[in-house]
Structures are given as C-alpha cells and as structure tokens.
Design an enzyme around this catalytic site. Structure first.
Site, PDB file in Angstrom:
ATOM      1  N   ASP A   1       0.860  -1.180   0.000  1.00 15.17           N
ATOM      2  CA  ASP A   1       0.000   0.000   0.000  1.00 15.17           C
ATOM      3  C   ASP A   1       0.901   1.236   0.000  1.00 15.17           C
ATOM      4  O   ASP A   1       2.095   1.147   0.303  1.00 15.17           O
ATOM      5  CB  ASP A   1      -0.903  -0.044   1.238  1.00 15.17           C
ATOM      6  CG  ASP A   1      -1.716   1.220   1.402  1.00 15.17           C
ATOM      7  OD1 ASP A   1      -2.389   1.619   0.435  1.00 15.17           O
ATOM      8  OD2 ASP A   1      -1.666   1.819   2.500  1.00 15.17           O
ATOM      9  N   ILE A   2       0.346   2.383  -0.313  1.00 17.76           N
ATOM     10  CA  ILE A   2       1.164   3.593  -0.434  1.00 17.76           C
ATOM     11  C   ILE A   2       0.962   4.531   0.756  1.00 17.76           C
ATOM     12  O   ILE A   2       1.812   4.648   1.623  1.00 17.76           O
ATOM     13  CB  ILE A   2       0.866   4.316  -1.758  1.00 17.76           C
ATOM     14  CG1 ILE A   2       1.219   3.413  -2.946  1.00 17.76           C
ATOM     15  CG2 ILE A   2       1.652   5.630  -1.839  1.00 17.76           C
ATOM     16  CD1 ILE A   2       0.873   4.006  -4.299  1.00 17.76           C
ATOM     17  N   ASP A   3      -0.187   5.231   0.792  1.00 16.82           N
ATOM     18  CA  ASP A   3      -0.407   6.249   1.820  1.00 16.82           C
ATOM     19  C   ASP A   3      -0.562   5.615   3.196  1.00 16.82           C
ATOM     20  O   ASP A   3      -1.416   4.751   3.405  1.00 16.82           O
ATOM     21  CB  ASP A   3      -1.661   7.062   1.481  1.00 16.82           C
ATOM     22  CG  ASP A   3      -1.504   7.834   0.184  1.00 16.82           C
ATOM     23  OD1 ASP A   3      -0.876   8.897   0.212  1.00 16.82           O
ATOM     24  OD2 ASP A   3      -1.987   7.347  -0.861  1.00 16.82           O
TER      25      ASP A   3
END
Length: 277
Positions: free
Chosen positions: A42-44
């Site tokens: 995942d990123i954020d």
C-alpha cells in the site's frame, strides 16, 4: 508456505501481544525467498507518511532505490496496491513506474513499462457524483477528489466534519437503495465507489499473471481498505503486516511508514549481500 515464512507465522504472537516493530520478523528471514516472493505494498500511510492533503504526498529519494532494487530482485514481482489512480501513483513516484493495482482494484498495470488495463470499473453516475460533491460544502477544509470510478471526501483539515459527512452520505444512499455503490471509510477520508471490486479482487487478479503467479505474496498495508487483502493472504500462503495499528490475524506490524521503508531497505541490502560472490 515455505519453511521460513511458516516460521514467521508461528513465531508471531497475537496482535494484542505485539509491542513494537521488533515484533516483525527481521528481514534476513525473507532474503533466501525473494525469488519466490511477490512484494505488495500500500502507499499512503504504509510506504509514505500521511500528509494534510493527498496532493502533498511525496516519495523520499531513497525509496526509489529500494523499490527499484526489490523490483529487480523479485524479477518484476513487486506491485503498489492503492486506492489512488495509476495516474496519481505515477505522479508521486515519477520518473519511476511500478506494477500497480490502482483505484481499489479498478485499474491494474502488470509491467512497469506497460499500459494500464481497467478491470470492470464503470464510472460513477454523474448525478450521484454531483450530489456527493455538494457534501464538500459542509465545511472549509473538506477536499473533494474525483477519481472517475470513485469519489473521495478528505477531511484531514476538517476532522470535526466527519459525522456530518457520513450522515450526508447515508441520506444520499437511502434515496438510492438499489445503487451498486459502496462506502469505504478510511483515515480522514470517506470514499464512495462502485461495488464489485476491491483491493482484494485486484490482488487476486494480479496473482494470476506472471511474474506474480505462483509466488507467495508479502503484503503491507495500514488502512481499513487493506483488510480485504489481509484476509486473502492465507489463500496464497502469504504474509500480511499492518502499519500504525494492530490488526487481528496479520503476521506482524510496523509503527510507522518510516519503519516500513527501513525494513524494505534492509531486505534489499541483505539480499544483495547474500547474492554477492
């Protein structure tokens, strides 16, 4: 699951008993298996620190080296899994491009240099988006993000508006009981999208394609929307790690995105040492 990944599961205590990032198995346990591992991130809130607004997110320069190195070590089996669109993902990591599942499973790119392939994600009805967009007028600080296949209301700058936002969304949904939509609560964001696709459905599709097919996924995520992916990791004999909170059933947790970045950098460096002559 291979022997060391199985050991990771048995070694972990329950989420309630985990105390700190030290509870996460050290990277060298995974080093011999990068050739059979798919790294899904995942990123954020996972790779990147959460910022006041989505547009302020940025990738630290050293992260590029880490991700590109792991992409090479896994023969391309590294993918970003995000609620962001592929276009947004590319803007954050420019000039780099990575395989990715974007828009909560609405978009997918299997090859860093390949084209995006949308996966059964029709755009939200224009009238529905118009009605949802009026919710942003409830308070200064509510930011509207139109992703085409979903609409997000960010309220990190207006946390007091959370209750009003969800009440307004509920009223709109009550007027449209048969609309095929789903409300995704997140960290200071309420996102409305078409039902029928999720991060988990996107990951399932991803894992049917080379170079991901047949590998054991290692997924790291932080938010409620990542829990659908946590839940399917056992189906692939994979491992799941949460960030910032302890989630039941995962293999371990990190306290912050910085800890995740450190973990991945050590994973790459340990692999480089292991493969040196």
């Amino acid at each position: 699951m291979d022997q060391d990944l199985a050991a990771m599961r048995s070694k972990e205590t329950s989420p309630q008993q985990q105390d700190a990032p030290d509870a996460v198995p050290v990277p060298h346990l995974l080093v011999p298996h990068l050739v059979t591992t798919a790294i899904l991130l995942d990123i954020d809130g996972t790779l990147l620190d959460l910022m006041p607004t989505p547009r302020e997110a940025f990738a630290p320069p050293e992260l590029s080296r880490t991700l590109n190195g792991l992409l090479a070590r896994t023969s391309g089996a590294l993918a970003l899994v995000s609620g962001r669109s592929l276009n947004d993902i590319d803007l954050i990591f420019a000039p780099d491009q990575f395989p990715a599942v974007g828009g909560h499973g609405a978009e997918m790119r299997l090859d860093p240099d390949g084209e995006a392939a949308e996966t059964r994600a029709p755009p939200l009805d224009k009238e529905l988006k118009r009605r949802l967009a009026t919710i942003a007028k409830l308070s200064p600080g509510i930011l509207l993000e139109d992703k085409g296949y979903s609409l997000a209301l960010h309220y990190r700058l207006a946390p007091h508006a959370e209750k009003a936002i969800y009440e307004s969304v509920s009223l709109i949904r009550a007027d449209l009981p048969n609309a095929p939509i789903e409300v995704l609560p997140g960290k200071f964001v309420c996102e409305i999208k078409h039902s029928g696709f999720t991060k988990a459905s996107g990951v399932r599709e991803l894992m049917t394609h080379p170079p991901f097919k047949g590998r054991r996924p290692l997924f790291i995520g932080d938010d409620v929307t990542d829990e659908t992916v946590f839940a399917i990791m056992p189906d692939f004999d994979g491992a799941a790690f949460s960030v910032g909170r302890r989630v039941h059933g995962v293999d371990g947790h990190f306290d912050t995105p910085s800890d995740v970045r450190t973990f991945l950098a050590r994973l790459l460096d340990d692999q480089s040492v292991a493969q040196s002559p």
